[in-house]
Design an enzyme around this catalytic site. Structure first.
Site, PDB file in Angstrom:
ATOM      1  CE  LYS A 196      -4.300  -2.028   1.274  1.00 23.59           C
ATOM      2  NZ  LYS A 196      -5.413  -2.398   2.254  1.00 23.59           N
ATOM      3  NE  ARG A 235      -7.565  -8.408   0.196  1.00 26.31           N
ATOM      4  CZ  ARG A 235      -7.134  -7.433  -0.618  1.00 26.31           C
ATOM      5  NH1 ARG A 235      -5.886  -6.747  -0.502  1.00 26.31           N
ATOM      6  NH2 ARG A 235      -7.545  -7.627  -1.756  1.00 26.31           N
TER       7      ARG A 235
HETATM    8  N1  HH2 Z   1      -7.375  -3.833   0.709  1.00 23.07           N
HETATM    9  C1  HH2 Z   1      -7.623  -3.981  -0.769  1.00 23.07           C
HETATM   10  C2  HH2 Z   1      -8.914  -4.604  -1.186  1.00 23.07           C
HETATM   11  N2  HH2 Z   1      -9.523  -5.421  -0.382  1.00 23.07           N
HETATM   12  N3  HH2 Z   1     -10.054  -5.877   1.865  1.00 23.07           N
HETATM   13  C3  HH2 Z   1      -9.592  -5.953   3.115  1.00 23.07           C
HETATM   14  N4  HH2 Z   1     -10.608  -6.828   3.974  1.00 23.07           N
HETATM   15  N5  HH2 Z   1      -8.681  -5.484   3.590  1.00 23.07           N
HETATM   16  C4  HH2 Z   1      -7.864  -4.683   2.846  1.00 23.07           C
HETATM   17  O1  HH2 Z   1      -6.848  -4.069   3.524  1.00 23.07           O
HETATM   18  C5  HH2 Z   1      -8.028  -4.471   1.579  1.00 23.07           C
HETATM   19  C6  HH2 Z   1      -9.106  -5.238   0.992  1.00 23.07           C
HETATM   20  C7  HH2 Z   1      -6.718  -3.142  -1.638  1.00 23.07           C
HETATM   21  O2  HH2 Z   1      -5.791  -3.750  -2.148  1.00 23.07           O
HETATM   22  P1  HH2 Z   1      -5.861  -4.408  -3.571  1.00 23.07           P
HETATM   23  O3  HH2 Z   1      -6.945  -5.602  -3.739  1.00 23.07           O
HETATM   24  O4  HH2 Z   1      -4.573  -5.050  -3.764  1.00 23.07           O
HETATM   25  O5  HH2 Z   1      -5.986  -3.365  -4.610  1.00 23.07           O
HETATM   26  P2  HH2 Z   1      -7.494  -2.759  -5.344  1.00 23.07           P
HETATM   27  O6  HH2 Z   1      -8.194  -2.346  -4.523  1.00 23.07           O
HETATM   28  O7  HH2 Z   1      -6.902  -1.768  -6.418  1.00 23.07           O
HETATM   29  O8  HH2 Z   1      -7.743  -3.902  -6.370  1.00 23.07           O
END
Ligand code: HH2
Length: 257
Positions: A196, A235
């Protein structure tokens, strides 16, 4: 929890897994590396991300959910009722809901739920997040939503402070420093710091934030930090590296110390 985004625009793996066969192969790889859950998302929640329709989200994720569910636990990362229901019908057994509003869906299906804290929406959450006491406000919110979900009949409820969701870097670091308090509240805790943006600005000597793929050490350090505070799941994009880092300090291997 291994991250698998079937999207063109996710902040870290956007565009890499849009092809279903490539996504399925990556999911199988993360399961082989030791992931307990594969978290499949079809809509990016990065700051300013463009929302997609339920139909498009389903088209992206359902074949991947269906293919991976026989091989390991699948979580659906969505904020939409229709997508969550379709993914559960396709074999997912955990609803990961960044809006903390899908308890009814999880209760009806008798599956697990992640409730996450976010201030605002992905479109506006980083404009000017404000808290008087970020730890107390996030805890109060999560406890209320978790208790409500349990009352509604959800059999397994995880709470997640939502690192990066309507938080400045200082808010994220304060929450990480106080994870033990969230853990002490009694619900299993999930934390996602992986790659992040706040991790890209921690080095006081750097002027520009580090690029997203250059945040490995920070991601591993914060994952291990979270585990040592007692969280039950992290995660992560880099499953192999996270497990390796965790094992050094005895997590995931029955506790070495
Ligand atoms: N972070 C993201 C997405 N979903 N869900 C939970 N429970 N906790 C988190 O910290 C979280 C999440 C963001 O990360 P990522 O899926 O890699 O990116 P994007 O939202 O751009 O797809």
């Amino acid at each position: 929890m291994g991250v698998l985004n079937v999207t063109p625009d996710s902040f870290s793996d956007g565009g890499r897994y849009l092809d279903h066969d490539v996504a399925i192969a990556r999911g199988l790889e993360m399961l082989a590396e030791g992931a307990a859950v594969i978290d499949i998302g079809g809509e990016s929640s990065r700051p300013g991300a463009k929302p997609v329709t339920a139909a498009e989200e389903c088209r992206r994720v359902l074949p991947v959910v269906e293919a991976l569910a026989p091989h390991g636990r699948v979580s659906i990362d969505t904020a939409k009722v229709a997508v969550a229901e379709a993914a559960l019908a396709a074999g997912a057994t955990l609803v990961n809901d960044i809006t903390a509003s899908l308890a009814e869906v999880a209760a009806a299906a008798g599956v697990g739920l992640v409730v996450m804290h976010m201030q605002g929406t992905p479109q506006d959450m980083q404009r000017s997040p404000r808290y008087t006491d970020v730890v107390a406000e996030v805890r109060d919110f999560l406890l209320a939503r978790a208790d409500k979900a349990l009352t509604q009949g959800v059999p397994e409820v995880w709470v997640d402070p939502g690192i990066g969701f309507g938080k400045y870097p200082g808010h994220n670091l304060t929450l990480l420093c106080h994870l033990h308090q969230l853990v002490a509240d009694g619900h299993p805790v999930l934390v996602g710091t992986s790659r992040k943006s706040f991790l890209g600005s921690l080095d006081p000597v750097r002027v520009e934030p580090s690029p997203v793929h250059d945040r490995t050490e920070e991601s591993l350090a914060t994952a291990v930090w979270a585990m040592s505070a007692g969280v039950g799941m992290v995660r992560a994009h880099d499953v192999a590296g996270t497990i390796q880092a965790a094992q050094v300090v005895g997590y995931g291997s029955g506790g070495r110390w």
